[in-house]
Design a protein around this motif. Structure first.
Motif, PDB file in Angstrom:
ATOM      1  N   LEU A 131       0.830  -1.204   0.000  1.00 29.16           N
ATOM      2  CA  LEU A 131       0.000   0.000   0.000  1.00 29.16           C
ATOM      3  C   LEU A 131       0.868   1.259   0.000  1.00 29.16           C
ATOM      4  CD1 LEU A 131      -2.778  -1.084   2.522  1.00 29.16           C
ATOM      5  CD2 LEU A 131      -3.115  -0.520   0.100  1.00 29.16           C
ATOM      6  N   ALA A 132       1.963   1.212   0.755  1.00 27.34           N
ATOM      7  CA  ALA A 132       2.868   2.364   0.793  1.00 27.34           C
ATOM      8  C   ALA A 132       3.489   2.602  -0.581  1.00 27.34           C
ATOM      9  CB  ALA A 132       3.966   2.135   1.832  1.00 27.34           C
ATOM     10  N   ALA A 133       3.852   1.513  -1.258  1.00 30.73           N
ATOM     11  CA  ALA A 133       4.404   1.635  -2.615  1.00 30.73           C
ATOM     12  C   ALA A 133       3.360   2.202  -3.566  1.00 30.73           C
ATOM     13  CB  ALA A 133       4.889   0.268  -3.106  1.00 30.73           C
ATOM     14  N   ALA A 134       2.103   1.772  -3.385  1.00 32.39           N
ATOM     15  CA  ALA A 134       1.029   2.279  -4.254  1.00 32.39           C
ATOM     16  C   ALA A 134       0.883   3.784  -4.097  1.00 32.39           C
ATOM     17  CB  ALA A 134      -0.283   1.578  -3.920  1.00 32.39           C
TER      18      ALA A 134
ATOM     19  N   ALA B 128       1.903 -16.530  -5.451  1.00 34.13           N
ATOM     20  CA  ALA B 128       0.873 -16.003  -4.561  1.00 34.13           C
ATOM     21  C   ALA B 128       1.135 -14.554  -4.154  1.00 34.13           C
ATOM     22  CB  ALA B 128       0.756 -16.887  -3.315  1.00 34.13           C
ATOM     23  N   HIS B 129       2.369 -14.232  -3.791  1.00 34.35           N
ATOM     24  CA  HIS B 129       2.663 -12.866  -3.338  1.00 34.35           C
ATOM     25  C   HIS B 129       2.556 -11.864  -4.479  1.00 34.35           C
ATOM     26  CE1 HIS B 129       5.029 -14.098   0.560  1.00 34.35           C
ATOM     27  NE2 HIS B 129       3.743 -14.415   0.598  1.00 34.35           N
ATOM     28  N   GLU B 130       3.073 -12.202  -5.657  1.00 32.58           N
ATOM     29  CA  GLU B 130       2.952 -11.290  -6.796  1.00 32.58           C
ATOM     30  C   GLU B 130       1.488 -11.047  -7.137  1.00 32.58           C
ATOM     31  OE1 GLU B 130       7.010 -11.582  -9.538  1.00 32.58           O
ATOM     32  OE2 GLU B 130       5.069 -12.139 -10.374  1.00 32.58           O
ATOM     33  N   ASP B 131       0.719 -12.116  -7.157  1.00 32.88           N
ATOM     34  CA  ASP B 131      -0.699 -11.981  -7.518  1.00 32.88           C
ATOM     35  C   ASP B 131      -1.434 -11.083  -6.525  1.00 32.88           C
ATOM     36  OD1 ASP B 131      -0.195 -13.658  -9.636  1.00 32.88           O
ATOM     37  OD2 ASP B 131      -1.125 -15.429  -8.737  1.00 32.88           O
ATOM     38  N   ARG B 132      -1.168 -11.272  -5.223  1.00 34.15           N
ATOM     39  CA  ARG B 132      -1.851 -10.457  -4.215  1.00 34.15           C
ATOM     40  C   ARG B 132      -1.392  -9.002  -4.293  1.00 34.15           C
ATOM     41  NH1 ARG B 132      -5.981  -8.414  -2.159  1.00 34.15           N
ATOM     42  NH2 ARG B 132      -5.764  -7.634  -0.018  1.00 34.15           N
ATOM     43  N   ALA B 133      -0.095  -8.783  -4.513  1.00 35.42           N
ATOM     44  CA  ALA B 133       0.399  -7.412  -4.643  1.00 35.42           C
ATOM     45  C   ALA B 133      -0.251  -6.715  -5.834  1.00 35.42           C
ATOM     46  CB  ALA B 133       1.925  -7.417  -4.793  1.00 35.42           C
TER      47      ALA B 133
ATOM     48  N   ILE C  76      -3.706  -5.519  -4.894  1.00 34.40           N
ATOM     49  CA  ILE C  76      -3.680  -4.319  -4.056  1.00 34.40           C
ATOM     50  C   ILE C  76      -3.368  -3.088  -4.908  1.00 34.40           C
ATOM     51  CG2 ILE C  76      -2.452  -3.181  -2.157  1.00 34.40           C
ATOM     52  CD1 ILE C  76      -1.973  -6.010  -0.990  1.00 34.40           C
ATOM     53  N   LEU C  77      -2.372  -3.197  -5.767  1.00 31.75           N
ATOM     54  CA  LEU C  77      -1.999  -2.055  -6.612  1.00 31.75           C
ATOM     55  C   LEU C  77      -3.134  -1.680  -7.557  1.00 31.75           C
ATOM     56  CD1 LEU C  77       1.711  -2.887  -7.531  1.00 31.75           C
ATOM     57  CD2 LEU C  77       0.895  -1.196  -5.892  1.00 31.75           C
ATOM     58  N   ALA C  78      -3.802  -2.690  -8.130  1.00 30.76           N
ATOM     59  CA  ALA C  78      -4.897  -2.408  -9.061  1.00 30.76           C
ATOM     60  C   ALA C  78      -6.018  -1.642  -8.368  1.00 30.76           C
ATOM     61  CB  ALA C  78      -5.429  -3.714  -9.649  1.00 30.76           C
TER      62      ALA C  78
END
Length: 633
Positions: A153-156, A179-184, A187-189
């Motif tokens: 979220l901070a990166a977003a 899994a981590h890439e997909d979840r990130a 969040i970014l989307a």
């Protein structure tokens, strides 16, 4: 072509080059090829493509409403990389690896081996837009540190403040556990609506994090560019030829739908030149030539392809503009040597040709569009090797006097006669092209004397014999329709989708046979489903299983097809290992007998088969060249 049959449907290929846009049309059985060249429109390449579509349909005598497919090869992605005119990209990676794109492999490019002025190109994403997420997956695909969503979220928030136009994500070992890439990405989307996101596990689900990150970053960099260009082109084609669907050539030598091309924009880079290699391989197979070097000399570049066993070589380790990519690509070597290449004198007084080109605007001096610098085309015209009244099949008249002025100015700087300067330009560009051919043959331990040279492109025929003689090649072949031969290759390509599954590194003798078979079946199902959705029935779908193997402990692998057909078996794996040993020995002249062999990746090529293309017979074809003579100068 003779009058068209109104009952037929037609396919059309558009190859947008730096100087000309080549367009070829054939019926839906691959017959009745008609080709035409129109000037490329650099300010709006889609405009030139549509102009070519109208011109080719008129030349073939067909209605635009009878065109059912337009196959497109484009330099748009390549130009965006050359000009650094792609999107403003943000990069998110595992904490501690922010400098991944900057550090790379800590290797200087081969071109800089003895030249300290040459350096690696800067990454597509500057360091201030490379951010970190707290997470960690190990080399077995197990979660060591769960994804800290607050860090994403901070990166977003930072990306939003930087107004990025696309985001690339590459976490360590995401090819084993996405899994981590997909979840990130989710969040970014949610916080960056409308911003395209490229995931490394979807672009290149293989080990080597730097190459995987570079591929994802390049895809993010090109996605907005290609989305805009293809959207514009698709709309204009729909307006001009309502029944036509748009297909796009990929770097692997196959075509895909416009939707897939928008999602995987990186696969469209260097796609146009692939058509020439595909056409050359097909032409060779039909004429009993299995070992050839294909060269496409257009107005801007000289594209070199190697054909062995009647097929173009596809590699999974390449680079675009010095930046690595980890996707299947046709093994092409491209140098700046074409009809529009500009001749110049360096500070030491030596004559050079290229890599800069006069392009489509203003073009060579003889085009009469304001060009004043001497080019290869101008030199050939001064030497009488081009007919000024029959250039581009008589559609363009060349200004001989303008070429004389341009080459004359060069001759004055050289202290040479007009003809000596023109001949010098031709000899220098021939030397550049000879070195380029040697790069993909002699420097790889390949005896080029066993190969035929297939030379095409608008300028290829004028230089074919000199190149073949210099390299002592078996023969020089100028195929039918040489000026639009690459566009013919676009029509000959199959719809193709490539899939890869990383194994995590398993020793062949200890492989789980059932697990390998399931991985192949899963990829086959994906390929069949996608091709079926694109209109290909089961009988027109071809599936090819391949694998990457290496000696345990070594760094790089070799790509091989699985022997035979049918399910994976222990005998089949043993045969695959034997084939690997034979290929290794062929490439490196020795093999580590008895060493364990590792299966690195499983690959699948899924192809939708298009109608075969029928080449026309060349005018004046026969043993004597006299029948083909058009005149004398």
């Amino acid at each position: 072509m003779a009058s068209a049959d109104p009952a037929h449907r037609y396919r059309l290929a558009v190859d947008v080059g730096g100087t000309f846009t080549d367009v070829v049309v054939a019926d839906d059985r691959g017959r009745g090829l008609t080709g035409i060249k129109v000037p490329t429109t650099p300010h709006d390449r889609a405009a030139g493509a549509i102009e070519g579509l109208h011109a080719a349909a008129a030349a073939a005598g067909i209605g635009l409403d009878s065109i059912v497919e337009v196959v497109h090869g484009s330099t748009t992605g390549t130009n965006a990389l050359i000009e650094r005119s792609g999107a403003k990209v943000g990069f998110l990676t595992t904490a501690g690896f922010r400098d991944m794109l900057e550090i790379g492999r800590v290797q200087r490019p081969m071109e800089g081996l003895y030249d300290f002025t040459v350096d690696r190109p800067p990454p597509l994403v500057p360091r201030h837009r490379c951010l970190e997420a707290v997470e960690r997956i190990d080399a077995e695909g197990r979660i060591v540190t769960p994804l800290d969503e607050a860090s994403v979220l901070a990166a977003a928030d930072v990306f939003a403040g930087q107004e990025v136009e696309a985001v690339a994500i590459c976490f360590l070992f995401a090819h084993l556990n996405p899994a981590h890439e997909d979840r990130a990405a989710e969040i970014l989307a949610g916080h960056l609506p409308g911003v395209p996101i490229a995931l490394s596990n979807r672009m290149s689900p293989e080990y080597r994090e730097y190459e995987r990150a570079s591929t994802a970053a390049m895809n993010a960099y090109l996605t907005p560019v290609m989305d805009s260009y293809l959207g514009t082109l698709e709309a204009r084609i729909a307006e001009a030829a309502p029944a036509a669907r748009l297909s796009v050539i990929q770097a692997n030598g196959g075509s895909t739908s416009v939707g897939v091309a928008r999602e995987k924009a990186v696969t469209t880079v260097n796609s146009g030149p692939c058509g020439g290699v595909v056409a050359a391989a097909l032409y060779g197979r039909r004429h009993g030539r299995s070992r050839m070097v294909s060269v496409d000399m257009g107005g801007t570049s000289f594209d070199i392809g190697l054909i062995e066993d009647g097929r173009s070589r596809v590699t999974t380790e390449g680079d675009f503009q010095g930046l690595p990519v980890k996707i299947p690509i046709v093994d092409l070597h491209i140098i700046g040597a074409g009809g529009g290449s500009i001749a110049w004198i360096d500070p030491g007084g030596a004559l050079n040709v290229g890599p800069h080109s006069a392009g489509a605007v203003p073009g060579p001096a003889c085009y009469g569009q304001g060009g004043a610098e001497a080019t290869v085309t101008d030199a050939n015209l001064v030497l009488g090797r081009l007919n000024p009244d029959n250039f581009n099949a008589g559609r363009m008249a060349l200004d001989f006097a303008a070429s004389e002025r341009a080459v004359g100015a060069l001759a004055e700087k050289m202290g040479a006669s007009l003809e000596e300067a023109a001949l010098g330009v031709v000899r220098v560009v021939n030397a550049n092209m000879t070195r380029g051919i040697a790069t993909v043959t002699i420097q790889r331990g390949i005896d080029v004397r066993d190969f035929s040279l297939v030379s095409f492109g608008g300028a290829g025929g004028a230089h074919a014999v000199a190149l073949a003689e210099e390299l002592s090649m078996a023969e020089a072949i100028v195929p039918p329709m040489p000026g639009t031969f690459s566009a013919v290759g676009l029509l000959a390509t199959e719809m193709r989708h490539d899939y890869v599954t990383a194994t995590g590194g398993i020793v062949a003798e200890e492989a789980d046979i059932a697990g390998l078979e399931k991985a192949f079946q899963d990829m086959e199902q994906q390929g069949q489903d996608l091709l079926a959705a694109q209109g290909f029935p089961a009988e027109r779908i071809r599936l090819t299983r391949l694998a990457d193997l290496k000696v345990v402990g070594q760094t790089y692998e070799l790509l091989l097809p699985l022997p035979g057909r049918g399910p994976v078996t222990e005998a089949g794996i043993a045969a695959l290992v034997r084939d690997f040993g034979a290929l290794y020995r062929e490439r490196y002249a020795f093999f580590f007998e008895g060493e364990p062999i590792e299966i690195v990746n499983l690959r699948l090529s899924a192809e939708g088969l298009n109608p075969p293309v029928e080449f026309p017979e060349s005018a004046g074809r026969g043993a004597s060249p006299a029948a083909a003579q058009r005149g004398s100068r």
